[in-house]
Write an enzyme that holds these catalytic residues in place. Structure first.
Site, PDB file in Angstrom:
ATOM      1  N   HIS A 127       0.839  -1.213   0.000  1.00 56.38           N
ATOM      2  CA  HIS A 127       0.000   0.000   0.000  1.00 56.38           C
ATOM      3  C   HIS A 127       0.866   1.253   0.000  1.00 56.38           C
ATOM      4  O   HIS A 127       1.969   1.267   0.540  1.00 56.38           O
ATOM      5  CB  HIS A 127      -1.004  -0.010   1.156  1.00 56.38           C
ATOM      6  N   ASP A 129      -0.146   4.269   1.192  1.00 57.36           N
ATOM      7  CA  ASP A 129      -0.410   5.209   2.283  1.00 57.36           C
ATOM      8  C   ASP A 129       0.239   4.791   3.595  1.00 57.36           C
ATOM      9  O   ASP A 129       0.670   3.641   3.760  1.00 57.36           O
ATOM     10  CB  ASP A 129      -1.930   5.363   2.475  1.00 57.36           C
ATOM     11  N   ASP A 160       6.182  -0.116   7.492  1.00 60.22           N
ATOM     12  CA  ASP A 160       4.775  -0.328   7.120  1.00 60.22           C
ATOM     13  C   ASP A 160       4.367   0.645   6.037  1.00 60.22           C
ATOM     14  O   ASP A 160       3.841   1.703   6.333  1.00 60.22           O
ATOM     15  CB  ASP A 160       3.919  -0.167   8.376  1.00 60.22           C
ATOM     16  N   GLU A 194      -5.028   1.626   2.262  1.00 63.59           N
ATOM     17  CA  GLU A 194      -5.084   0.417   3.103  1.00 63.59           C
ATOM     18  C   GLU A 194      -5.327   0.779   4.571  1.00 63.59           C
ATOM     19  O   GLU A 194      -6.085   0.121   5.277  1.00 63.59           O
ATOM     20  CB  GLU A 194      -3.773  -0.380   2.977  1.00 63.59           C
ATOM     21  N   GLU A 195      -4.646   1.853   5.008  1.00 61.10           N
ATOM     22  CA  GLU A 195      -4.706   2.192   6.431  1.00 61.10           C
ATOM     23  C   GLU A 195      -6.092   2.647   6.876  1.00 61.10           C
ATOM     24  O   GLU A 195      -6.387   2.678   8.060  1.00 61.10           O
ATOM     25  CB  GLU A 195      -3.672   3.294   6.762  1.00 61.10           C
ATOM     26  N   GLU A 222       1.841  -7.476   2.686  1.00 58.09           N
ATOM     27  CA  GLU A 222       2.738  -7.114   3.778  1.00 58.09           C
ATOM     28  C   GLU A 222       2.607  -8.049   4.977  1.00 58.09           C
ATOM     29  O   GLU A 222       1.544  -8.636   5.217  1.00 58.09           O
ATOM     30  CB  GLU A 222       2.447  -5.690   4.237  1.00 58.09           C
ATOM     31  N   HIS A 432       3.169   1.932  13.063  1.00 58.97           N
ATOM     32  CA  HIS A 432       2.260   2.913  13.669  1.00 58.97           C
ATOM     33  C   HIS A 432       2.849   3.553  14.929  1.00 58.97           C
ATOM     34  O   HIS A 432       2.135   4.252  15.642  1.00 58.97           O
ATOM     35  CB  HIS A 432       0.894   2.299  13.995  1.00 58.97           C
TER      36      HIS A 432
HETATM   37  C1  LIG Z   1     -10.714  -1.031   8.889  1.00 61.45           C
HETATM   38  S1  LIG Z   1      -9.411  -1.843   8.181  1.00 61.45           S
HETATM   39  C2  LIG Z   1      -8.057  -1.130   8.965  1.00 61.45           C
HETATM   40  C3  LIG Z   1      -6.774  -1.580   8.435  1.00 61.45           C
HETATM   41  C4  LIG Z   1      -5.630  -1.179   9.294  1.00 61.45           C
HETATM   42  N1  LIG Z   1      -4.427  -1.663   8.707  1.00 61.45           N
HETATM   43  C5  LIG Z   1      -3.239  -1.470   9.272  1.00 61.45           C
HETATM   44  O1  LIG Z   1      -3.042  -0.990  10.346  1.00 61.45           O
HETATM   45  C6  LIG Z   1      -5.824  -1.735  10.693  1.00 61.45           C
HETATM   46  O2  LIG Z   1      -6.369  -1.022  11.536  1.00 61.45           O
HETATM   47  O3  LIG Z   1      -5.458  -2.889  10.970  1.00 61.45           O
HETATM   48 ZN   LIG Z   2       0.581  -1.800   6.338  1.00 61.43          ZN
HETATM   49 ZN   LIG Z   3      -0.366   0.169   8.959  1.00 59.73          ZN
END
Ligand SMILES: CSCC[C@H](NC=O)C(=O)O
Ligand SMILES: [Zn+2]
Ligand SMILES: [Zn+2]
Length: 462
Positions: A127, A129, A160, A194-195, A222, A432
């Site tokens: 991804h 973003d 990430d 994706e995030e 990932e 994160h």
């Molecule tokens: C609503 S899908 C959210 C996707 C997100 N992905 C990575 O952190 C996560 O919170 O896991």
């Molecule tokens: Zn990711």
């Molecule tokens: Zn992430």
């Protein structure tokens, strides 16, 4: 491409040879002209080779360049990211195209055509973003991609998942240079959003005509860093549910005690949920289950009443109170039973409560099966992947369920076997978090790992 030392010595040799030949007095003018012409052609070839020389390409510099592009929410700069990646694909000699299912949310697709386009293809997904960063808590600015004296590259997205985005292309570059030609077509997708759930990104992509035409047989998405020397691999994600609970009651003077006030109703729900949470967490603490195999539930926001920083205007009991929860459901859990628990135990309507549940993704694949990728001999792709890691000199940890959620769920929804894998061993898990970083040696080793993995998977069936 011609190595620079080789091209330079060729140039040197040519200069000497032209110089000595032209001084031979017995040569006719015609022969001299012919020699001069041949040398000119050779000279031009060398100049072109030097111009195309790739030896000054630095994967780490390219990675850092990508990390400096601000693709963090809430305003990700997707177009700069796509310009950089597509220019690199072009430099490697690969086709790419931009798909835009939702305006402002572009997706880049890079393709390396296989020798047998009729075979199901290999997809490598990452991804574009990132989550936001709070610069005041970082030791180095999150979008500077600073490399410290020990080789740690600090940036939001370093783990990430901008590392894999670049490693895919670097592995392609090296495989191409070695003369490798894949049997199966290989696609790399760089998807937006994706995030924030992938609704305008991977979800639209897997439902598109373009995706259908790609005829994907197996995908890598990932994964996560590993703190020891084994690489982690993920065969499922937990489902991301969001729960918003709302309580209502009579407003009242702050001094009055009465039954059925909004805050009390919400607090009761909070208590029931806290008890459930403790029960799940205790299983993890006791070592009964890994964190990714229990249901997690965490309050992520609370909204009620009117705050009063001076402490004076605080004599109103609110008539509404709301709380938001992040829930993650492992594939072993029955989603319908869990919904029953929410409606009967957590948020009974008898207490003036209502709720909204957002599921954010599929529960089953297009044939009604749970979203799991087999990691045994029933899945030949798994065997090829596993063997490739060994061949690359790596060690693979026991396959896991991912505690978080990725776009892999949309691929699995299409019935495509998909593994989550990011080759980062001996690395703290910093996705994160503040001060996310990746060591350059880990990044460089990842390229080598992908070279072996990509060549094995794309040759599967040879
Ligand atoms: C609503 S899908 C959210 C996707 C997100 N992905 C990575 O952190 C996560 O919170 O896991
Ligand atoms: Zn990711
Ligand atoms: Zn992430």
């Amino acid at each position: 491409m011609m190595p620079i030392s080789y091209s330079r010595s060729l140039l040197f040799w040519l200069t000497i040879s032209v110089h000595s030949r032209l001084r031979v007095p017995t040569m006719t003018v015609r022969t001299q002209l012919r020699t001069l012409f041949a040398c000119l052609i050779l000279f031009l070839a060398v100049v072109v080779a030097l111009g195309n020389d790739s030896s000054d390409h630095s994967p780490v510099d390219f990675f850092r360049k990508y990390l400096r592009i601000r693709t963090a929410h809430p305003n990700p700069d997707y177009s700069s990211a796509i310009s950089l990646l597509s220019a690199e694909a072009r430099a490697i000699g690969l086709q790419s195209k931009v798909l835009e299912f939702v305006p402002g949310k572009p997706l880049l697709l890079v393709t390396w055509h296989g020798r047998d386009p009729s075979l199901p293809s290999l997809l490598l997904n990452s991804h574009l973003d990132s989550v936001p960063a709070e610069p005041q808590h970082w030791v180095h600015p999150p979008f500077a991609a600073h490399k410290d004296e020990t080789g740690r590259i600090f940036a939001r997205g370093a783990q990430d998942d901008k590392c894999i985005a670049i490693q895919f292309l670097e592995a392609f570059r090296n495989l191409k240079a070695s003369g490798f030609s894949p049997l199966r077509t290989i696609h790399v997708s760089y998807v937006p959003d994706e995030e924030i759930g992938g609704v305008d990104g991977a979800k639209k992509f897997v439902g598109s005509k373009e995706f259908e035409e790609m005829n994907v047989g197996f995908a890598l998405d990932e994964g996560q860093a590993s703190v020891n020397d084994e690489f982690r691999v993920f065969y499922a994600d937990r489902l991301p549910w969001r729960l918003i609970v709302k309580a209502v009651g009579s407003p009242a003077h702050g001094s009055r005690m009465f039954d059925g006030m909004a805050m009390e109703n919400l607090l009761e729900t909070m208590e029931v949920i806290a008890k459930f949470r403790k029960c799940q967490f205790d299983k993890v603490k006791a070592g009964e289950k890994p964190a990714s195999e229990v249901v997690s539930v965490n309050p992520v926001y609370l909204k009620a009443g009117t705050p009063s920083p001076t402490g004076f205007v605080m004599n109103m009991q609110p008539s509404e109170a709301e709380a938001g929860f992040d829930l993650r459901i492992p594939p072993s859990e029955d989603p319908d039973l869990f919904k029953k628990r929410i409606s009967e135990e957590w948020v009974p309507s008898s207490r003036n409560l209502s709720y909204k549940l957002f599921e954010h993704g599929p529960l089953r694949d297009n044939r009604g099966r749970p979203l799991l990728t087999a990691t045994d001999e029933t899945n030949p792709w798994w065997s090829v992947f596993k063997q490739a890691i060994t061949d690359a000199g790596g060690k693979l940890a026991k396959p896991e369920i991912l505690a978080t959620t990725t776009d892999a769920r949309f691929l699995r929804q299409m019935g495509i076997p998909t593994l989550g894998f990011s080759p980062m061993s001996n690395t703290p898990i910093l996705l994160h978090e503040h001060n996310e970083y990746l060591e350059e040696t880990v990044f460089m080793r990842g390229i080598k790992i992908y070279e072996v993995v990509i060549s094995a998977l794309s040759s599967f069936g040879e």
